[in-house]
Scaffold this motif. Structure first.
Motif, PDB file in Angstrom:
ATOM      1  N   ILE A  99       0.815  -1.381   0.051  1.00  0.00           N
ATOM      2  CA  ILE A  99      -0.086  -0.003  -0.024  1.00  0.00           C
ATOM      3  C   ILE A  99       1.017   1.164   0.045  1.00  0.00           C
ATOM      4  N   GLU A 100       2.021   1.173   0.553  1.00  0.00           N
ATOM      5  CA  GLU A 100       2.962   2.506   0.673  1.00  0.00           C
ATOM      6  C   GLU A 100       3.627   2.503  -0.704  1.00  0.00           C
ATOM      7  N   ASN A 101       3.858   1.499  -1.714  1.00  0.00           N
ATOM      8  CA  ASN A 101       4.237   1.949  -2.836  1.00  0.00           C
ATOM      9  C   ASN A 101       3.270   2.562  -3.665  1.00  0.00           C
ATOM     10  N   ILE A 102       1.972   2.160  -3.483  1.00  0.00           N
ATOM     11  CA  ILE A 102       0.882   2.900  -4.189  1.00  0.00           C
ATOM     12  C   ILE A 102       0.480   4.537  -3.797  1.00  0.00           C
ATOM     13  N   MET A 103       0.807   4.524  -2.375  1.00  0.00           N
ATOM     14  CA  MET A 103       0.525   5.873  -1.838  1.00  0.00           C
ATOM     15  C   MET A 103       1.761   6.911  -2.375  1.00  0.00           C
ATOM     16  N   GLU A 104       2.945   6.463  -2.519  1.00  0.00           N
ATOM     17  CA  GLU A 104       4.250   7.131  -2.387  1.00  0.00           C
ATOM     18  C   GLU A 104       4.028   8.429  -3.418  1.00  0.00           C
ATOM     19  N   GLY A 105       3.727   7.737  -4.796  1.00  0.00           N
ATOM     20  CA  GLY A 105       3.830   8.797  -5.829  1.00  0.00           C
ATOM     21  C   GLY A 105       2.445  10.012  -5.712  1.00  0.00           C
ATOM     22  N   GLN A 106       1.496   9.433  -5.247  1.00  0.00           N
ATOM     23  CA  GLN A 106       0.402  10.216  -5.145  1.00  0.00           C
ATOM     24  C   GLN A 106       0.741  11.268  -4.147  1.00  0.00           C
ATOM     25  N   ILE A 107       1.285  11.006  -2.863  1.00  0.00           N
ATOM     26  CA  ILE A 107       1.742  11.930  -1.987  1.00  0.00           C
ATOM     27  C   ILE A 107       2.766  13.064  -2.250  1.00  0.00           C
ATOM     28  N   THR A 108       4.110  12.415  -3.042  1.00  0.00           N
ATOM     29  CA  THR A 108       5.175  13.233  -3.319  1.00  0.00           C
ATOM     30  C   THR A 108       4.690  13.961  -4.611  1.00  0.00           C
ATOM     31  N   VAL A 109       4.128  13.470  -5.495  1.00  0.00           N
ATOM     32  CA  VAL A 109       4.125  14.067  -7.027  1.00  0.00           C
ATOM     33  C   VAL A 109       2.550  14.811  -7.177  1.00  0.00           C
ATOM     34  N   LEU A 110       1.413  14.076  -6.755  1.00  0.00           N
ATOM     35  CA  LEU A 110       0.146  14.599  -6.868  1.00  0.00           C
ATOM     36  C   LEU A 110      -0.109  15.509  -5.490  1.00  0.00           C
ATOM     37  N   LYS A 111       0.767  15.373  -4.668  1.00  0.00           N
ATOM     38  CA  LYS A 111       0.437  16.290  -3.315  1.00  0.00           C
ATOM     39  C   LYS A 111      -0.869  15.840  -2.807  1.00  0.00           C
ATOM     40  N   VAL A 112      -1.263  14.744  -2.619  1.00  0.00           N
ATOM     41  CA  VAL A 112      -2.639  14.502  -1.979  1.00  0.00           C
ATOM     42  C   VAL A 112      -2.394  14.045  -0.656  1.00  0.00           C
ATOM     43  N   SER A 113      -3.363  13.927   0.301  1.00  0.00           N
ATOM     44  CA  SER A 113      -3.183  13.847   1.676  1.00  0.00           C
ATOM     45  C   SER A 113      -3.006  12.283   1.881  1.00  0.00           C
ATOM     46  N   ARG A 114      -2.392  11.751   2.919  1.00  0.00           N
ATOM     47  CA  ARG A 114      -1.890  10.443   3.219  1.00  0.00           C
ATOM     48  C   ARG A 114      -3.419   9.503   3.393  1.00  0.00           C
TER      49      ARG A 114
END
Length: 247
Positions: free
Chosen positions: A101-116
């Motif tokens: 799940i962290e692998n799938i979350m990482e790009g969203q958080i760092t690139v798309l700037k969405v919340s955790r």
């Protein structure tokens, strides 16, 4: 959706792509086939600007770049075109120190700037889609190759790309694991995800492609529907290739 015109790419004196013209509509699955060394992977890497073409143009959605050997492409221009694409490689390239799940979350958080919280919600939804919800807290080394590749697909989808590029996504997998991955890809195709797939799996091209593109020696030799390419071609080079391909 994707419009490629007169694309050339050389490495030193070795010309790999010799003037590629290719149009792929929104919602289409285009499957690129051809012998090793024909330029399939180079074309895919050029679409995602992992390789910078020497000449020609690429448009993805509203973004377009024109290439000229004398003109340097800026990082901002590369990022602007690349943000419309997701890429799934032969190798899985998951972060080994992160859970699924962290692998799938990482790009969203760092690139798309969405919340955790939002990233987690989307990751869980995508894991359910690829049939791996119960593996969300596992690490990559605890998964089979097919499971890792399905996580890689979910990770690419999490970035909400306009198109997903697949470079031989099942070549490192045994037939049973490859079938798992192909099942997910066929479902994406049915749902209207725009995809460009380089593969040796002729069965996938027959079943899932809207357009099949046959490349040889850096050129597109023939392109059409699966029926046109597999059943009605008059091109002798394509007939020869299909006669020796076992899937």
């Amino acid at each position: 959706m994707i419009d490629i015109k007169n694309l050339h790419k050389s490495f030193g004196n070795n010309e790999i792509l010799k003037g590629i013209d290719l149009q792929i509509n929104k919602g289409e699955t285009a499957v690129i086939i051809g012998p090793s060394g024909s330029g399939k992977t180079t074309l895919l890497r050029c679409i995602n600007l992992l390789e910078i073409p020497n000449e020609g143009s690429i448009a993805i959605g509203e973004s377009k770049l024109v290439f000229n050997g004398n003109k340097k492409i800026s990082n901002n221009e590369i990022l602007e075109l690349r943000k419309g694409t997701g890429m799934v490689f032969q190798g899985f390239y998951l972060f080994p120190h992160m859970t699924v799940i962290e692998n799938i979350m990482e790009g969203q958080i760092t690139v798309l700037k969405v919340s955790r919280e939002e990233a987690s919600k989307k990751a869980l939804k995508l894991l359910a889609k690829v049939g791996l919800l119960e593996k969300k807290d596992h690490y990559p080394y605890e998964l089979s190759g097919g499971q890792q590749q399905r996580v890689a697909i979910a990770r690419a989808m999490a970035m909400e790309p306009e198109v997903i590029l697949f470079d031989e996504p099942t070549s490192a997998l045994d037939p049973e694991l490859a079938a798992e991955v192909m099942k997910v890809m066929k479902e994406l195709s049915r749902e209207g995800m725009t995809m460009v797939v380089v593969t040796h799996k002729m069965s996938f091209a027959r079943e899932a492609a809207h357009k099949v593109v046959f490349m040889d020696d850096g050129l597109i030799v023939e392109a059409g529907t699966p029926q046109q390419v597999f059943e009605n071609t008059s091109n002798e080079r394509l007939k020869q290739f299909l006669s020796i391909v076992d899937d």
